[in-house]
Enzyme design. Structure first.
Site, PDB file in Angstrom:
ATOM      1  N   LYS A  25       0.828  -1.216   0.000  1.00 19.80           N
ATOM      2  CA  LYS A  25       0.000   0.000   0.000  1.00 19.80           C
ATOM      3  C   LYS A  25       0.862   1.265   0.000  1.00 19.80           C
ATOM      4  CE  LYS A  25      -1.879   1.845   3.987  1.00 19.80           C
ATOM      5  NZ  LYS A  25      -1.728   3.289   4.152  1.00 19.80           N
ATOM      6  N   ASN A  26       1.820   1.330   0.939  1.00 17.64           N
ATOM      7  CA  ASN A  26       2.527   2.603   1.103  1.00 17.64           C
ATOM      8  C   ASN A  26       3.543   2.870  -0.007  1.00 17.64           C
ATOM      9  OD1 ASN A  26       0.902   3.253   3.212  1.00 17.64           O
ATOM     10  ND2 ASN A  26       2.367   2.667   4.814  1.00 17.64           N
ATOM     11  N   ARG A  96      -4.187  10.198   3.444  1.00 18.89           N
ATOM     12  CA  ARG A  96      -2.912  10.780   3.847  1.00 18.89           C
ATOM     13  C   ARG A  96      -2.012  11.016   2.625  1.00 18.89           C
ATOM     14  NH1 ARG A  96      -1.477  13.506   7.818  1.00 18.89           N
ATOM     15  NH2 ARG A  96       0.745  13.768   7.925  1.00 18.89           N
ATOM     16  N   CYS A 120      -5.364   8.251   8.934  1.00 20.67           N
ATOM     17  CA  CYS A 120      -5.657   7.818  10.299  1.00 20.67           C
ATOM     18  C   CYS A 120      -5.228   8.882  11.306  1.00 20.67           C
ATOM     19  CB  CYS A 120      -4.935   6.501  10.591  1.00 20.67           C
ATOM     20  SG  CYS A 120      -5.491   5.162   9.536  1.00 20.67           S
ATOM     21  N   ARG A 125      -0.270  15.229  13.087  1.00 22.30           N
ATOM     22  CA  ARG A 125       0.602  14.677  12.043  1.00 22.30           C
ATOM     23  C   ARG A 125       0.985  15.818  11.097  1.00 22.30           C
ATOM     24  NH1 ARG A 125      -1.926   9.216   9.592  1.00 22.30           N
ATOM     25  NH2 ARG A 125       0.201   8.909   8.836  1.00 22.30           N
ATOM     26  N   PRO A 126       1.963  16.637  11.494  1.00 21.34           N
ATOM     27  CA  PRO A 126       2.294  17.808  10.683  1.00 21.34           C
ATOM     28  C   PRO A 126       2.962  17.422   9.363  1.00 21.34           C
ATOM     29  CG  PRO A 126       3.814  17.599  12.532  1.00 21.34           C
ATOM     30  CD  PRO A 126       2.833  16.498  12.676  1.00 21.34           C
ATOM     31  N   ILE A 127       2.974  18.360   8.410  1.00 25.20           N
ATOM     32  CA  ILE A 127       3.710  18.117   7.154  1.00 25.20           C
ATOM     33  C   ILE A 127       4.801  19.184   6.966  1.00 25.20           C
ATOM     34  CG2 ILE A 127       1.850  16.837   5.995  1.00 25.20           C
ATOM     35  CD1 ILE A 127       1.350  19.467   4.344  1.00 25.20           C
ATOM     36  N   ASP A 128       5.292  19.694   8.107  1.00 20.49           N
ATOM     37  CA  ASP A 128       6.298  20.761   8.027  1.00 20.49           C
ATOM     38  C   ASP A 128       7.563  20.330   7.282  1.00 20.49           C
ATOM     39  OD1 ASP A 128       6.444  19.110  10.464  1.00 20.49           O
ATOM     40  OD2 ASP A 128       8.262  20.242  10.875  1.00 20.49           O
ATOM     41  N   GLN A 129       7.935  19.042   7.382  1.00 23.68           N
ATOM     42  CA  GLN A 129       9.159  18.596   6.697  1.00 23.68           C
ATOM     43  C   GLN A 129       8.948  18.508   5.179  1.00 23.68           C
ATOM     44  OE1 GLN A 129      12.132  18.367   8.455  1.00 23.68           O
ATOM     45  NE2 GLN A 129      10.714  19.253   9.937  1.00 23.68           N
ATOM     46  N   ASP A 310       3.267   0.452  12.271  1.00 23.14           N
ATOM     47  CA  ASP A 310       2.053  -0.065  11.627  1.00 23.14           C
ATOM     48  C   ASP A 310       1.755  -1.520  12.011  1.00 23.14           C
ATOM     49  OD1 ASP A 310       1.827   2.381  10.454  1.00 23.14           O
ATOM     50  OD2 ASP A 310       2.638   1.779   8.521  1.00 23.14           O
ATOM     51  N   ILE A 332       6.847   6.469  17.348  1.00 22.65           N
ATOM     52  CA  ILE A 332       6.609   7.335  16.181  1.00 22.65           C
ATOM     53  C   ILE A 332       5.487   8.341  16.435  1.00 22.65           C
ATOM     54  CG2 ILE A 332       6.066   7.375  13.692  1.00 22.65           C
ATOM     55  CD1 ILE A 332       8.657   5.867  14.237  1.00 22.65           C
ATOM     56  N   ARG A 402      -9.311   0.427   3.615  1.00 20.18           N
ATOM     57  CA  ARG A 402      -8.366   1.384   3.034  1.00 20.18           C
ATOM     58  C   ARG A 402      -7.044   0.694   2.712  1.00 20.18           C
ATOM     59  NH1 ARG A 402      -6.582   5.634   6.706  1.00 20.18           N
ATOM     60  NH2 ARG A 402      -5.042   5.518   5.070  1.00 20.18           N
TER      61      ARG A 402
HETATM   62  N1  EPU Z   1       6.372  14.208  11.058  1.00 19.02           N
HETATM   63  C1  EPU Z   1       6.580  15.531  11.326  1.00 19.02           C
HETATM   64  N2  EPU Z   1       6.629  16.396  10.268  1.00 19.02           N
HETATM   65  C2  EPU Z   1       6.470  15.992   8.980  1.00 19.02           C
HETATM   66  C3  EPU Z   1       6.267  14.622   8.725  1.00 19.02           C
HETATM   67  C4  EPU Z   1       6.222  13.760   9.799  1.00 19.02           C
HETATM   68  O1  EPU Z   1       6.701  15.946  12.472  1.00 19.02           O
HETATM   69  O2  EPU Z   1       6.520  16.824   8.079  1.00 19.02           O
HETATM   70  C5  EPU Z   1       6.328  13.260  12.180  1.00 19.02           C
HETATM   71  C6  EPU Z   1       4.987  12.530  12.278  1.00 19.02           C
HETATM   72  O3  EPU Z   1       4.049  13.277  13.016  1.00 19.02           O
HETATM   73  C7  EPU Z   1       5.385  11.237  12.947  1.00 19.02           C
HETATM   74  C8  EPU Z   1       6.789  10.960  12.377  1.00 19.02           C
HETATM   75  O4  EPU Z   1       7.275  12.227  11.914  1.00 19.02           O
HETATM   76  O5  EPU Z   1       5.495  11.433  14.321  1.00 19.02           O
HETATM   77  C9  EPU Z   1       6.840   9.990  11.242  1.00 19.02           C
HETATM   78  O6  EPU Z   1       5.877  10.317  10.250  1.00 19.02           O
HETATM   79  P1  EPU Z   1       6.039   9.896   8.732  1.00 19.02           P
HETATM   80  O7  EPU Z   1       6.129  11.138   7.916  1.00 19.02           O
HETATM   81  O8  EPU Z   1       7.127   8.896   8.606  1.00 19.02           O
HETATM   82  O9  EPU Z   1       4.646   9.218   8.445  1.00 19.02           O
HETATM   83  P2  EPU Z   1       3.684   9.399   7.222  1.00 19.02           P
HETATM   84  O10 EPU Z   1       4.447   9.644   5.985  1.00 19.02           O
HETATM   85  O11 EPU Z   1       2.615  10.395   7.581  1.00 19.02           O
HETATM   86  C10 EPU Z   1       3.686   6.903   6.550  1.00 19.02           C
HETATM   87  C11 EPU Z   1       2.644   5.837   6.348  1.00 19.02           C
HETATM   88  C12 EPU Z   1       2.064   5.426   7.683  1.00 19.02           C
HETATM   89  C13 EPU Z   1       3.177   4.968   8.622  1.00 19.02           C
HETATM   90  C14 EPU Z   1       4.289   6.027   8.709  1.00 19.02           C
HETATM   91  C15 EPU Z   1       5.489   5.557   9.496  1.00 19.02           C
HETATM   92  C16 EPU Z   1       1.765   6.394   4.181  1.00 19.02           C
HETATM   93  C17 EPU Z   1       0.659   6.945   3.375  1.00 19.02           C
HETATM   94  N3  EPU Z   1       1.597   6.380   5.500  1.00 19.02           N
HETATM   95  O12 EPU Z   1       3.004   7.997   7.162  1.00 19.02           O
HETATM   96  O13 EPU Z   1       1.221   4.319   7.400  1.00 19.02           O
HETATM   97  O14 EPU Z   1       2.652   4.772   9.907  1.00 19.02           O
HETATM   98  O15 EPU Z   1       4.724   6.378   7.385  1.00 19.02           O
HETATM   99  O16 EPU Z   1       6.023   4.398   8.944  1.00 19.02           O
HETATM  100  O17 EPU Z   1       2.774   5.962   3.644  1.00 19.02           O
HETATM  101  C18 EPU Z   1      -0.500   2.761   7.776  1.00 19.02           C
HETATM  102  O18 EPU Z   1      -0.180   2.228   6.706  1.00 19.02           O
HETATM  103  O19 EPU Z   1      -1.293   2.251   8.604  1.00 19.02           O
HETATM  104  C19 EPU Z   1       0.098   4.064   8.101  1.00 19.02           C
HETATM  105  C20 EPU Z   1      -0.409   4.859   9.029  1.00 19.02           C
END
Ligand code: EPU
Length: 437
Positions: A25-26, A96, A120, A125-129, A310, A332, A402
């Site tokens: 999926k991811n 997401r 979820c 879950r910020p996207i600042d990065q 996960d 995480i 999903r």
């Molecule tokens: N984070 C930040 N800023 C950012 C991005 C992330 O602070 O800009 C923090 C998040 O809040 C979290 C950590 O960094 O605490 C890691 O987040 P990450 O960005 O790695 O997660 P993601 O990209 O939002 C993906 C998967 C998730 C999985 C995580 C970790 C997708 C669509 N989602 O999420 O998958 O939990 O990586 O491996 O790829 C799932 O499949 O059930 C699922 C939730």
């Protein structure tokens, strides 16, 4: 009268047999938006049939892509006629992975407008990065009114050196996607290393990109002018495989989990072995045999190659069956223990303090009406339901669908007593509460 679909599970049947794992999926949810960068036809094999990929394909089609299903798991995407326009924001809001459209639209059109991503809810879950990365690549990014607006100054992104303050799967992949057609070289430091990151890099490279170092914490992207069409096969889903492994262990069954990359499952296999479960690895499958008595273990979730967040809820359900005290530390997310309330309804004894859950295992689970709070929490409820005595009804199964292709069909083929039942909604909009035996 409207009906609501729920899973009805009669617990007690150990899982036996073979199960075929679908595409990751991811990886798929990044590769589909990345296809927007390709000038030609991308044939993508091993696409999982789940609602997240359906929604992304619909979004691409709305942007002008031609999407054709060749068979159940193979699609062709032709984005040559795609153009910059408003996308279906209602769909974007639900998932997401819509954040990958920021990178792919910026790379393709020089501009992007997306909603803030859904997905979820595990706390903030910020996207600042992601934004930091796009800004470094030369985009002006503005978040207002629930939307993200991004414009490449001068119409094209340029290479940059980006150090991620957090190891983020999404930010690493989004920056890779955006950087592929940028001018010059991009270096991503403190990059995430998950198998789907390598898969995205392999997809992009097979279409003519120059991405190096994926799978390490430093990824280099040398920008190219154009990507060409090609064929790519997505890797098997590490988490789907892990879920069936845990389900086999929890029910005391014996399951051959097929079409996997055992290396990607090492962190899960190692923890299962600690519980006394037997895990045998073959070239592209793993055999899991449940133990007569499970042992307690401690788990801490971490970025790959650590134990995946996960898989945390599924292991939480399993550890309710292991006599003694197990401790799970969530490394995480701030709030990924909501499912514990649902497990408690089944008789589990679990205390949660912030990011730590303490499980006093060994108390028998009994069937109950429970919610799938999110995708993996839902999988955990199904696992608990399969070992509980009596009947469990799982609500909000759209979360599960999903991310798990044909979850019920695959479990039924392993001997689980699970089915999807349509529960009627009362005329006043409330649900009919059916007695649970
Ligand atoms: N984070 C930040 N800023 C950012 C991005 C992330 O602070 O800009 C923090 C998040 O809040 C979290 C950590 O960094 O605490 C890691 O987040 P990450 O960005 O790695 O997660 P993601 O990209 O939002 C993906 C998967 C998730 C999985 C995580 C970790 C997708 C669509 N989602 O999420 O998958 O939990 O990586 O491996 O790829 C799932 O499949 O059930 C699922 C939730």
């Amino acid at each position: 009268m409207r009906t609501l679909e729920k899973y009805v599970i009669n617990g007690g049947a150990p899982l036996h047999g073979e199960v075929e794992i679908s595409g990751a999926k991811n990886a798929a949810v990044a590769i589909i938006p990345a296809a927007l960068l390709v000038d030609g036809v991308c044939r993508i094999e091993n696409i999982p049939q789940i609602s997240d990929t359906d929604m992304l394909l619909t979004i691409l089609a709305e942007l002008g892509a031609k999407v054709s299903f060749i068979n159940r798991s193979t699609i062709e995407i032709d984005c040559s006629q795609a153009r910059y326009q408003d996308a279906p924001y209602e769909l974007m809001r639900k998932i997401r992975a819509s954040y990958y459209l920021i990178g792919s639209m910026l790379g393709r059109f020089g501009s992007a407008k997306t909603t803030m991503p859904g997905g979820c809810n595990f706390g903030v879950r910020p996207i600042d990065q992601h934004i930091k990365g796009m800004t470094a690549l030369g985009a002006e990014v503005d978040v207002r009114g629930g939307f993200v607006y991004a414009d490449a100054l001068g119409g094209r992104l340029h290479g940059a050196r980006i150090y991620l303050d957090k190891v983020s799967v999404g930010a690493t992949m989004n920056i890779m996607i955006a950087a592929v057609l940028a001018s010059g070289r991009t270096i991503i430091e403190n990059a995430a290393r998950e198998p789907h990151i390598v898969d995205l890099a392999n997809f992009l490279n097979s279409m003519g990109a120059d991405v190096r170092g994926a799978g390490t914490d430093t990824i280099k992207v040398n920008g190219v002018d154009k990507l060409h069409g090609g064929t790519y096969t997505i890797i098997p889903d590490q988490i789907e495989a892990g879920t069936y492994m845990v389900a086999a262990a929890a029910t005391g069954g014996e399951v051959l989990v097929k079409n996997v990359i055992p290396k990607h499952l090492e962190c899960i296999s190692a923890k299962l072995r600690e519980t006394g479960t037997i895990v045998q690895e073959y070239e592209d499958s793993v055999l899991v045999k449940g133990a007569s008595a499970l042992r307690r273990v401690n788990i801490k979730t971490m970025p790959y190659p650590g134990f995946p967040t996960d898989m945390q809820p599924q292991m939480g359900a399993l550890l309710c069956l292991a006599r003694g005290t197990s401790v799970i530390t969530e490394g995480i997310y701030d709030n990924r223990f909501k499912y514990v309330n649902e497990l408690r309804k089944m008789g589990a004894e679990v205390q949660v303090d912030g990011r730590i859950a303490i499980i006093e295992g060994g108390h028998p689970l009994t069937g109950a009406l429970v919610q799938a709070c999110d995708l993996r929490a839902g999988a955990a409820m199904v696992i608990a339901g399969m070992v509980a005595s009596g009947q469990t009804v799982v609500e909000d199964i759209h979360f599960i669908e999903r991310g798990y292709e044909n979850f019920v069909g695959k479990l039924q083929s392993l001997g689980a007593d699970i089915e999807i039942v349509n529960f009627p909604e009362e005329p006043d909009g409330s649900e009919k509460i059916l007695a649970i035996s």
